[in-house]
Design an enzyme around this catalytic site. Structure first.
Site, PDB file in Angstrom:
ATOM      1  N   LYS A  59       1.007  -1.008   0.801  1.00 52.02           N
ATOM      2  CA  LYS A  59       0.220  -0.252   0.287  1.00 52.02           C
ATOM      3  C   LYS A  59       0.863   0.902   0.061  1.00 52.02           C
ATOM      4  O   LYS A  59       0.389   2.215  -0.621  1.00 52.02           O
ATOM      5  CB  LYS A  59      -1.182   0.135   1.444  1.00 52.02           C
ATOM      6  CG  LYS A  59      -2.166  -0.907   0.848  1.00 52.02           C
ATOM      7  CD  LYS A  59      -3.205  -0.185   1.423  1.00 52.02           C
ATOM      8  CE  LYS A  59      -4.445  -0.193   1.055  1.00 52.02           C
ATOM      9  NZ  LYS A  59      -4.916  -1.922   1.544  1.00 52.02           N
ATOM     10  N   ARG A  60       1.945   1.281   0.809  1.00 50.00           N
ATOM     11  CA  ARG A  60       2.823   2.587   0.703  1.00 50.00           C
ATOM     12  C   ARG A  60       3.573   2.773  -1.086  1.00 50.00           C
ATOM     13  O   ARG A  60       3.567   4.145  -0.764  1.00 50.00           O
ATOM     14  CB  ARG A  60       3.556   2.212   1.860  1.00 50.00           C
ATOM     15  CG  ARG A  60       4.761   3.220   2.320  1.00 50.00           C
ATOM     16  CD  ARG A  60       5.463   3.239   3.419  1.00 50.00           C
ATOM     17  NE  ARG A  60       6.407   1.369   3.290  1.00 50.00           N
ATOM     18  CZ  ARG A  60       7.776   1.699   3.021  1.00 50.00           C
ATOM     19  NH1 ARG A  60       8.280   2.208   2.853  1.00 50.00           N
ATOM     20  NH2 ARG A  60       8.886   0.624   3.063  1.00 50.00           N
TER      21      ARG A  60
END
Ligand code: GLU
Length: 473
Positions: free
Chosen positions: A243-244
């Site tokens: 996600k990051r």
């Protein structure tokens, strides 16, 4: 004559349209367009518990936003269970599949033995040749494919090259569950066949499935479509995309202020290349796209690159279109209601005037919005420390003198404003910057902003003069 190319994008609506899915859709769409064919959409919603209407809408909206729409009606896999069952029955009738009555306990024991012997867990084919009269009473069987025991299954993949699987490693897979529902593997084959799909382009996490699906095609005497398994997208560190690192839904990119044309351009370059070219119009992508130029190693997602590309597209965009594109970015702001009220109360007009100048200086619409906030800030403006310093000494006197000139201007136009500021600087024996700096501080509360004449114009004479008066001697 070669048949018309038909590709498909077949998302499972258990989550939103993430960046990898969007790229798969784009590649399918480009390949179809390049060959004058069609891209069909199939919603693989057979996992009823996990498939949501919200996710389906998000996927369809995401595709529309990106400008990659499917041809014809989308097909919903869940509606086709009867057809899938019919094909399973047909395989049974021709002896290419069989009923299997193995219990859950037996399967568990099979797995344990395999593990103890260091073998991968495989169904041992115990019902493959057994007489149906031996079937235990009261047990609903599954239907399994009678897969070849020897030899190889070869996938001539358009990206991976020839990929070989030993058939002994592909056991007799279940095609119909004991409750009569089709398995994913069967559904995909039947749907791709019935939709006339000629070319399957998807992530290489489906490569093993490709071998199993190919066995089903062969058992049915259906032609196996062309296949292209594209490497997954990895993060900048080479690890699986997190996600990051950008594994987000397309709608998040929209809210972060990326333009669809920029994201599309960025996505096409994730795994595909045409020399060292970076920028591709839609027409150019369609003309140049081919699967032979898709690399075999995973592409790395790089936010900085995406931002730069977005900045490029923002500078090229029509300012009115940028104003429209700001909608979802505004919605995502914490102070969205207040922001909308400010825009309705005249902020939008100021924004429209400043837009070309703001677009020059921002890489995302979010950044642009942040840079635009001074346009509707309440007086007296909050001053950044550095800006406050620019208002020391002679500055208030210059501001007062400038305001007198502004008041006297017959028209509030870019030319008239610029001429007035330049004339004042010259007469006062000052460099333009010396006049512009305190002006900028007074008008924006900051030391950076769009060009000072654009700022004056966008604020309008009344507001600009009022802000200057707040800081003037
Ligand atoms: N529904 C599958 C997925 O979302 C894709 C199936 C396929 O492309 O064959 O990963």
């Amino acid at each position: 004559m070669k048949p018309k190319v038909v590709t498909r994008f077949a998302p499972s609506p258990t989550g939103f349209l993430h960046i990898g899915g969007a790229r798969t859709a784009l590649f399918n769409w480009l390949y179809a367009r390049h060959h004058g064919g069609e891209m069909r959409l199939r919603i693989e919603d057979t996992d009823r518990a996990r498939s949501t209407k919200e996710a389906i809408d998000a996927i369809l909206d995401g595709l529309t936003w990106l400008g990659i729409e499917g041809d014809g009606e989308a097909l919903y896999q869940s509606e086709r269970a009867a057809r899938h069952r019919e094909v399973a029955e047909a395989l049974l009738a021709k002896g290419a599949a069989y009923r299997c009555y193995t219990s859950a306990e037996e399967l568990a024991a099979m797995r344990e033995t395999a593990a103890a012997e260091g073998r991968p867990p495989r169904y041992d084919g115990r019902w493959r040749d057994r007489d149906p009269s031996e079937a235990p009473a009261g047990v609903d069987p599954v239907i399994r494919l009678k897969a070849p025991l020897e030899g190889e299954t070869v996938i001539p993949d358009l990206v991976q090259g020839e990929v070989r699987f030993a058939n002994k490693d592909l056991d007799d897979l279940v095609i119909l569950r004991s409750d009569g529902s089709p398995t994913y593997m069967l559904a995909v084959v039947v749907d791709d066949h019935d939709m006339g799909v000629t070319t399957i382009i998807r992530g290489d996490d489906h490569l093993t499935n490709a071998a199993r699906q190919s066995l089903i095609y062969k058992a049915l005497d259906w032609p196996v479509p062309e296949m292209a398994h594209i490497p997954l997208i990895h993060g900048p560190d080479g690890a699986k995309l997190s996600k990051r690192h950008g594994a987000l839904g397309v709608e998040t990119y929209r809210a972060m202020g990326y333009l669809p044309e920029a994201l599309r351009n960025y996505l096409v370059r994730l795994g595909w290349s045409h020399g060292d070219d970076e920028f591709f119009s839609t027409e150019a992508m369609i003309e140049l796209f081919d699967l032979g130029s898709v690399g075999r190693s995973p592409a790395r997602f790089d936010f900085a690159k995406l931002e730069n590309m977005n900045g490029h597209y923002m500078r090229e965009a029509d300012p009115a279109a940028l104003l429209d594109a700001l909608g979802p970015v505004i919605d995502a702001e914490e102070d969205a209601p207040a922001l909308k009220a400010a825009l309705d109360a005249g902020g939008r007009e100021r924004l429209a005037i400043a837009m070309p100048s703001l677009a020059e200086r921002a890489k995302t619409l979010k950044e642009l919005l942040d840079n635009a906030r001074f346009l509707w800030a309440a007086r007296p403006l909050a001053m950044e420390e550095k800006a406050q310093k620019l208002l020391d000494g002679e500055a208030p006197a210059h501001l007062a003198a400038l305001n007198a000139r502004f008041a006297a201007l017959p028209d509030w136009t870019a030319e008239a404003i610029e001429a007035a500021v330049r004339a004042y600087a010259e007469e006062a024996g000052l460099k333009l910057g010396k006049v512009a700096q305190p002006l900028r501080a007074a008008l924006t509360g900051s030391t950076t902003s769009p060009g000072i004449f654009d700022v004056l114009l966008a604020l309008g004479r009344d507001e600009a003069m009022a802000r200057i008066a707040d800081q003037a001697a």
